[in-house]
Scaffold this motif. Sequence first.
Motif, PDB file in Angstrom:
ATOM      1  N   GLU A 110      87.715  49.883 -10.636  1.00 41.10           N
ATOM      2  CA  GLU A 110      87.304  50.495  -9.377  1.00 41.10           C
ATOM      3  C   GLU A 110      87.907  51.883  -9.240  1.00 41.10           C
ATOM      4  O   GLU A 110      89.066  52.108  -9.560  1.00 41.10           O
ATOM      5  CB  GLU A 110      87.773  49.613  -8.216  1.00 41.10           C
ATOM      6  CG  GLU A 110      87.404  50.147  -6.859  1.00 41.10           C
ATOM      7  CD  GLU A 110      87.876  49.245  -5.735  1.00 41.10           C
ATOM      8  OE1 GLU A 110      87.738  49.657  -4.580  1.00 41.10           O
ATOM      9  OE2 GLU A 110      88.384  48.142  -6.005  1.00 41.10           O
ATOM     10  N   SER A 117      80.667  48.536  -4.702  1.00 36.97           N
ATOM     11  CA  SER A 117      80.412  47.157  -4.288  1.00 36.97           C
ATOM     12  C   SER A 117      80.390  46.241  -5.513  1.00 36.97           C
ATOM     13  O   SER A 117      80.310  46.698  -6.649  1.00 36.97           O
ATOM     14  CB  SER A 117      79.061  47.075  -3.571  1.00 36.97           C
ATOM     15  OG  SER A 117      78.018  47.318  -4.495  1.00 36.97           O
ATOM     16  N   THR A 118      80.462  44.953  -5.266  1.00 41.78           N
ATOM     17  CA  THR A 118      80.343  43.969  -6.334  1.00 41.78           C
ATOM     18  C   THR A 118      79.006  44.137  -7.040  1.00 41.78           C
ATOM     19  O   THR A 118      78.909  43.981  -8.263  1.00 41.78           O
ATOM     20  CB  THR A 118      80.484  42.545  -5.769  1.00 41.78           C
ATOM     21  OG1 THR A 118      81.770  42.437  -5.156  1.00 41.78           O
ATOM     22  CG2 THR A 118      80.353  41.492  -6.845  1.00 41.78           C
ATOM     23  N   ASP A 122      78.095  44.401 -10.993  1.00 37.81           N
ATOM     24  CA  ASP A 122      77.056  43.576 -11.616  1.00 37.81           C
ATOM     25  C   ASP A 122      76.062  44.450 -12.378  1.00 37.81           C
ATOM     26  O   ASP A 122      75.703  44.153 -13.517  1.00 37.81           O
ATOM     27  CB  ASP A 122      76.299  42.756 -10.565  1.00 37.81           C
ATOM     28  CG  ASP A 122      77.136  41.655  -9.940  1.00 37.81           C
ATOM     29  OD1 ASP A 122      78.137  41.230 -10.554  1.00 37.81           O
ATOM     30  OD2 ASP A 122      76.785  41.226  -8.821  1.00 37.81           O
ATOM     31  N   ARG A 174      86.097  38.553 -12.577  1.00 33.79           N
ATOM     32  CA  ARG A 174      85.670  38.575 -11.175  1.00 33.79           C
ATOM     33  C   ARG A 174      86.629  37.714 -10.381  1.00 33.79           C
ATOM     34  O   ARG A 174      87.019  36.644 -10.827  1.00 33.79           O
ATOM     35  CB  ARG A 174      84.246  38.015 -11.030  1.00 33.79           C
ATOM     36  CG  ARG A 174      83.196  38.857 -11.712  1.00 33.79           C
ATOM     37  CD  ARG A 174      81.797  38.280 -11.586  1.00 33.79           C
ATOM     38  NE  ARG A 174      81.684  37.050 -12.370  1.00 33.79           N
ATOM     39  CZ  ARG A 174      81.242  35.908 -11.876  1.00 33.79           C
ATOM     40  NH1 ARG A 174      80.873  35.784 -10.626  1.00 33.79           N
ATOM     41  NH2 ARG A 174      81.156  34.829 -12.653  1.00 33.79           N
ATOM     42  N   GLY A 178      87.745  39.826  -4.444  1.00 33.37           N
ATOM     43  CA  GLY A 178      86.974  41.043  -4.668  1.00 33.37           C
ATOM     44  C   GLY A 178      87.336  41.790  -5.934  1.00 33.37           C
ATOM     45  O   GLY A 178      86.790  42.843  -6.216  1.00 33.37           O
ATOM     46  N   ASP A 180      87.289  43.101  -9.555  1.00 28.74           N
ATOM     47  CA  ASP A 180      86.269  43.272 -10.582  1.00 28.74           C
ATOM     48  C   ASP A 180      86.811  44.177 -11.670  1.00 28.74           C
ATOM     49  O   ASP A 180      87.440  45.206 -11.380  1.00 28.74           O
ATOM     50  CB  ASP A 180      85.008  43.931 -10.001  1.00 28.74           C
ATOM     51  CG  ASP A 180      84.041  42.927  -9.423  1.00 28.74           C
ATOM     52  OD1 ASP A 180      83.585  42.056 -10.173  1.00 28.74           O
ATOM     53  OD2 ASP A 180      83.742  43.033  -8.222  1.00 28.74           O
TER      54      ASP A 180
END
Length: 189
Positions: A110, A117-118, A122, A174, A178, A180
């Motif tokens: 991040e 966002s997630t 993805d 994941r 939150g 990632d």
Amino acid sequence: MKSTILFVFIILISYSCSLGRFNNVPVQNEIDLSFKKFSEIKKEEISKKSKDITLGYFWEIGQDIYPTFEKHTFEIPKSYQRNENNFILKVDYFFSKDDQTLFKFYEWNENEKAEISTNQFDEKFQEIKKYLNENLGQPYLEIYEDLEKSKEETVRDDIKWQSQKLNAYLFRFRGKNGFDQIRLAIYKD
């Protein structure tokens, strides 16, 4: 009054330019599937204005990520960070004394300066997978963990490719909180 309007206008332009500064860089501009000499890679990283974040000491890669790691003798790995993106991309290069790059390790995290966002993680994961499928063929292993059903706070998705050109191992962490992170290991042997 005119100076106030001009000041507000300049602030708005600066803000809009800063918003556009971070975007999703296409994976073909991030991932290099060739294995050039490290001296060439270093020049490319410098031309991209990547930040050298080398630790300055040797560290290892686990055999689950790079099965033939122990067969090689490496110099101190070099690490670079690229920030002009929705993600902070770190790339580690393992190379031999004769300047041969043998292993590359990409890591997308991040970027706290951009809202991610997630869904964006993805999309990036799927974009990387598609790029590798196009260049290496279909993976021989795909494992996806269900975050909702897991008793663990963090799960991992794994995809592995093996081709005549090279091998790749793409995995993603994941978390229920939150978290990632996407990682990609590429090697020839």
